[in-house]
Design a protein around this motif. Sequence first.
Motif, PDB file in Angstrom:
ATOM      1  N   THR A  97       0.980  -1.171  -0.175  1.00  0.00           N
ATOM      2  CA  THR A  97      -0.009   0.115   0.110  1.00  0.00           C
ATOM      3  C   THR A  97       0.885   1.244   0.118  1.00  0.00           C
ATOM      4  O   THR A  97       2.068   1.115  -0.016  1.00  0.00           O
TER       5      THR A  97
ATOM      6  N   ASN B  54     -13.800  -6.237  -4.532  1.00  0.00           N
ATOM      7  CA  ASN B  54     -13.513  -5.139  -3.657  1.00  0.00           C
ATOM      8  C   ASN B  54     -14.513  -3.923  -4.549  1.00  0.00           C
ATOM      9  O   ASN B  54     -14.681  -4.021  -5.737  1.00  0.00           O
TER      10      ASN B  54
ATOM     11  N   SER C  44     -14.047  -9.191  -9.111  1.00  0.00           N
ATOM     12  CA  SER C  44     -13.571  -8.382  -8.400  1.00  0.00           C
ATOM     13  C   SER C  44     -14.314  -8.471  -6.943  1.00  0.00           C
ATOM     14  O   SER C  44     -15.581  -8.519  -6.825  1.00  0.00           O
TER      15      SER C  44
ATOM     16  N   PRO D 224       0.616   3.440  -7.679  1.00  0.00           N
ATOM     17  CA  PRO D 224       0.092   2.377  -6.576  1.00  0.00           C
ATOM     18  C   PRO D 224       1.212   1.571  -5.790  1.00  0.00           C
ATOM     19  O   PRO D 224       2.309   1.259  -6.630  1.00  0.00           O
TER      20      PRO D 224
ATOM     21  N   SER E  39     -13.960  -0.972  -5.279  1.00  0.00           N
ATOM     22  CA  SER E  39     -13.018  -0.395  -6.261  1.00  0.00           C
ATOM     23  C   SER E  39     -12.172  -1.488  -6.585  1.00  0.00           C
ATOM     24  O   SER E  39     -11.131  -1.966  -5.497  1.00  0.00           O
TER      25      SER E  39
ATOM     26  N   TYR F  56      -4.972  -6.623  -5.995  1.00  0.00           N
ATOM     27  CA  TYR F  56      -4.806  -7.586  -4.925  1.00  0.00           C
ATOM     28  C   TYR F  56      -6.219  -8.523  -4.691  1.00  0.00           C
ATOM     29  O   TYR F  56      -6.236  -9.429  -3.914  1.00  0.00           O
TER      30      TYR F  56
ATOM     31  N   CYS G  92     -10.611   4.548  -2.691  1.00  0.00           N
ATOM     32  CA  CYS G  92      -9.422   4.098  -3.629  1.00  0.00           C
ATOM     33  C   CYS G  92      -9.178   2.515  -3.253  1.00  0.00           C
ATOM     34  O   CYS G  92      -9.355   2.162  -2.103  1.00  0.00           O
ATOM     35  N   PRO G  93      -8.556   1.803  -4.156  1.00  0.00           N
ATOM     36  CA  PRO G  93      -8.144   0.493  -3.569  1.00  0.00           C
ATOM     37  C   PRO G  93      -6.836   0.276  -2.698  1.00  0.00           C
ATOM     38  O   PRO G  93      -6.477   1.497  -2.506  1.00  0.00           O
TER      39      PRO G  93
ATOM     40  N   SER H 232      -4.922  -0.258   6.122  1.00  0.00           N
ATOM     41  CA  SER H 232      -4.152   0.166   5.131  1.00  0.00           C
ATOM     42  C   SER H 232      -2.727  -0.744   5.057  1.00  0.00           C
ATOM     43  O   SER H 232      -1.757  -0.423   4.651  1.00  0.00           O
TER      44      SER H 232
ATOM     45  N   GLU I 120      -4.013  -0.522  -2.836  1.00  0.00           N
ATOM     46  CA  GLU I 120      -2.743   0.117  -3.356  1.00  0.00           C
ATOM     47  C   GLU I 120      -2.440   1.502  -3.396  1.00  0.00           C
ATOM     48  O   GLU I 120      -1.601   1.960  -3.841  1.00  0.00           O
TER      49      GLU I 120
ATOM     50  N   SER J 233      -8.897  -3.960  -7.332  1.00  0.00           N
ATOM     51  CA  SER J 233      -7.782  -3.923  -7.169  1.00  0.00           C
ATOM     52  C   SER J 233      -7.005  -4.864  -7.476  1.00  0.00           C
ATOM     53  O   SER J 233      -7.675  -5.923  -7.919  1.00  0.00           O
TER      54      SER J 233
END
Length: 815
Positions: free
Chosen positions: A266, A742, A740, A682, A744, A748, A663-664, A793, A666, A746
């Motif tokens: 992150t 998430n 996905s 990122p 947003s 990951y 935001c994701p 995070s 990263e 990501s």
Amino acid sequence: MKRTLLLGAAMLGCTPAIAQETPARDFEVFKDGDLVVTARRREESVQNVPIAVAAFTGDSLAATGSSNVGRLTQLQPSLQFYSTNPRNSAANIRGLGAPFGLTNDGIEQGVGIYVDQVYNSRIAAATFDFVDVERVEVLRGPQGTLYGKNTTAGAINITTRAPSFSPEGRVEISFGNLEYLQAKGSVSGPLIDDRLAIRLAAGATQRRGTIFNVKSDRWVNEQDNLGLRGSLLWKATDALSLTVTGDYNRQNPECCAQIYVRVGRTQRPLNRQYDALAAAFGYAPPSRNAFDRLADLDSPLDAFQEIGGVSLRAEWDVGPGTLTSVSAWRFWNWGPSNDRDFTGLPITPVSANPSKQDQYSQEFRYSVDGERFDYTLGVFAYHQKQHTTGAQQQGSAASRWTLNPGNVPVGSAGCATPTANACNPAVLNGLRSENDILLKTTSLAAFGQLAWHVTDRLTLQPGLRVNYDKKSGSYVATVFNGAGVPIVCNPVPASSVVRDQCATLAPQSYAPRFSDWNVSGDFTISYKLAEDVLAYGTYAKSYKSGGINLAGLPLDANNLPVLSVTTVKPEDVDHFELGLKTQFFDRRMTFNLAGFWTEIKNYQALVNSGAISTVRGYLANAQKVRVRGIEADLAYRPDDRLSLYANGAFTDHKYVKFTGAPCPPELSGGGTVAAGQTPSAPGTPGGLSPASCDISGQWLPGISKWSFSYGAEYNVPTRVLGREGEVYFGVDGSYRSKFSSNPSRSIYMDVNGYGLANLRLGFRTDEGLNVFGWVRNATNTRYYELLAITPGSTGLIAGQPGDPRTYGVTASTRF
């Protein structure tokens, strides 16, 4: 009769198990070779309904191991179900219905769950096992002009078996590995001749957990379900019948653990990311391979819930039609315990939101089936009250894990600045937020739908709904330090200790309100191209009620809640659909197609709160999303021995516009971007993070572009122990592509595509005896049900591995 029932397998979305013999009852399960459904609040062949609907009988659900709504996802590609625990569950159809993430009680589900025509507002009801189910219908697309509660994405319509005036009973028992044991049974018969009948049913399930918690030396994520149901049917006159139903369901599993999956970089300083923090504590997870199925959670786990209620349904033949009244009261009690930091460290040892909810609903409908005109008119009233008393408490590791200690070498257990708050466990240890949350919701609606049979082939079907929603709530969070003294965060404290406490858990209080009227409707044209070919087109304008935020709000510079985001706007839905339903070869083959295009303005999404100690967020509106796709369903029975089916869906999905999105990971955890600065790349440790992200054009969460289900069954007539019957072998498979996990997307958080296969081999007779062995996830596929971001995070990603291979035996009989 048996041939007719076998032909019923050629229904939309069915499985071969549907072809099993079904005894005659008051409800005619099959008609002209097709399953009878009540998707339009009348009994009709599934192939004559101009709606994309999949239906399953109770026998088919038992044969395929589809014991609850979540299991239906392996049979119905367009249905998605996600659950981190019963409260935090979501059922989506075509990817729409509820935001992806932790539940916020201030909004409604977009997929309605109805049991015997009673609306269940708590999605937790979907986690319970089916008890004495006659059939389940999954309706895709908005359903607001025939159903009491407006649903913008679809409905799951569950019908249980009605009391019978002929004595009958059913018994089913299953056992398998993981100490699995399930028993179900029901009895029914007359109490007073042909006037009063009773039905009693019960079911219980137990299974050992699939995750071993080395901290407690116990298996967790177990199953422990109990369901009871009873109903009385009184035929007061030849024109009036009354049905009283009561049910009680309880779950008390040691659940629900999410475990280490991976670590991603992150923009937090490197010494404050997961690996460095773990090294500072001398900590390591019990395994870095999630499929070792090991956890070390140091907080008790519990997912206790009970749900139930009483309903009265009256059906009265009046004039040319039938007047139906459905009165219901339901309750839900939720008593959880979680380990919200997902580690064996004492970071957040307490995180729970116990809730109690009551709901009352009343629906009146008048339906007429005429030669040229069919219509249904209805009114609906609904009220719920919910009280939640939540708590979150920080532990002795919270300060070091959460706060900035200065420039500490990776792996160092010390602090560069010994006076830093991060080096003092007492700063956050015992910091506790106690939340008192109230919710009241009232909904009123008038709705109706007309079917005008212009000719024997052409039908025009307009529908209209007028809806009023009112929501009021109260959110009060009081925060105490480790000494039990309330902290005050406004004005901003001079003490750095209190400032860090306020940044971790902040007191806040607000009372959100929302009320609004809306008018929605739909229009369907259907045309019989031939006797067994139906084409239809639908446009629906629908709304999902606005909501209120009841999980806490972001704070301004003075640590006061930002009241401008206490409410979210209603979703504004435009839905288009074209469909084709066909049958061939003397109705031995069914092939159905549906194409859809759905656009939603003010889509209700979950946004990160910015708090460093919690994964909770608040609700906001994405400007616009779009979901479109094609669904195909095929069922074929070339002869009485073999049956085949295949269902598939292609779904294209994206945020058309979402500029203020979370935001994701990263891009999270770094310093705040100031005017004239550019966010860091990122995953840049110590970099600059944007306050929000523009994710326009990105995937919506939880939706696979491709999903399939398929299966086959073959039987051979034989005699076993003097009984005439048939030996059969069946396979049911499913596949879904990457999605996905998430809000947003990501780098990951994508869950890779996976396929599952279930097998069964058994012997059954026409008298109702059925004994079969089964294997589920036969290839022992390793897959994740979902992934989750952990607080702060740090880069830790947790997840829920899907069930491993399970196997067992089921025996059932009817008498």
